[in-house]
Design a protein around this motif. Sequence first.
Motif, short mmCIF file in Angstrom:
data_model
loop_
_atom_site.label_atom_id
_atom_site.label_comp_id
_atom_site.label_asym_id
_atom_site.label_seq_id
_atom_site.Cartn_x
_atom_site.Cartn_y
_atom_site.Cartn_z
N ALA A 22 94.00 52.00 41.21
CA ALA A 22 95.16 52.86 40.94
C ALA A 22 96.07 52.10 39.98
O ALA A 22 96.41 50.94 40.22
CB ALA A 22 95.91 53.20 42.23
N VAL A 65 99.63 51.72 38.02
CA VAL A 65 101.05 52.08 37.99
C VAL A 65 101.60 51.61 36.65
O VAL A 65 101.83 50.41 36.44
CB VAL A 65 101.83 51.44 39.14
CG1 VAL A 65 103.26 51.96 39.16
CG2 VAL A 65 101.16 51.71 40.48
N VAL A 122 97.94 53.04 29.67
CA VAL A 122 97.07 53.76 30.61
C VAL A 122 95.73 54.06 29.95
O VAL A 122 94.66 53.81 30.54
CB VAL A 122 97.75 55.06 31.08
CG1 VAL A 122 96.76 55.90 31.90
CG2 VAL A 122 98.99 54.76 31.90
N ASP A 154 96.45 57.30 38.25
CA ASP A 154 97.50 56.56 37.56
C ASP A 154 98.80 57.34 37.70
O ASP A 154 98.80 58.53 38.01
CB ASP A 154 97.16 56.33 36.08
CG ASP A 154 97.08 57.61 35.28
OD1 ASP A 154 98.16 58.18 34.96
OD2 ASP A 154 95.97 58.06 34.96
N GLY A 155 99.90 56.64 37.52
CA GLY A 155 101.20 57.28 37.64
C GLY A 155 102.28 56.42 37.05
O GLY A 155 102.14 55.20 36.94
N ALA A 175 101.41 57.23 41.59
CA ALA A 175 100.08 56.65 41.45
C ALA A 175 99.32 56.65 42.77
O ALA A 175 98.09 56.78 42.79
CB ALA A 175 100.19 55.23 40.91
N GLY A 202 94.87 58.21 44.76
CA GLY A 202 95.32 56.84 44.61
C GLY A 202 95.53 56.11 45.92
O GLY A 202 95.48 54.87 45.96
#
Length: 229
Positions: free
Chosen positions: A8, A10, A17, A37-38, A44, A49
């Motif tokens: 995951a 972040v 990204v 992803d976030g 995320a 995630g």
Amino acid sequence: MDGAVRVALVEDQDVVVEGVRAWIAADPAKRAVVIADGKTIEKALAGPGRDADVVVLDLELGGETGGGLVTGRVAGLCDAGYRVVVFSVHVEPLIVRTVLQAGACAFLDKRTERAQFVDTIAAVARDLPFVTPSMAGGLLHAVRLSQREREALQYLFQGMDHASIARRLKKTSGDPISAATVKQYIERSRAKFAAAGHPCRSQFALLARCMELGLIRPEEIDDYRPGDF
């Protein structure tokens, strides 16, 4: 660990990204896969995630901190059972030490090359010893345990099993951590000793090394009686 490492990411910069996704996808051995992803930690780790094996964390998330650093979130992520790899332009020794002492497994400079990035993710997911250039320079030969790692070892040396240790180590919410997270803390400690050139193949050797380096004092190892907790 069987199968590809679930990652995951972040990160609040789209170009980073896309770059990380491309690096991981290009790995010939297909050792990892980005499952989420976030731009914030919460985004995320929502949905897929939450099942990540490794969280790759940028320390500077504008949408979450207004320009500050999220170093204070590392310990909570580790308590939740995630292996955290910090990926940041902030490579000052104090920041590196802070996140490692909070429980991060590795620190990667954003100038890191693709092969080293993926190698780090794969090693961290399996609790293998791995030292990046950002972690060297005084960190390589000086073993620094996070507070959680030290507490887990202290209870382990008292004869407790992972479940008993977990009941004593609380998250910020007050809930106990999981036995699996305790196991990770102990394995990360072993990995740190191995990376510093001091492999500990038994629990006795691990205790001896902790005492030799002053990480745990003899008076802290009280006898544990099953049923105490």
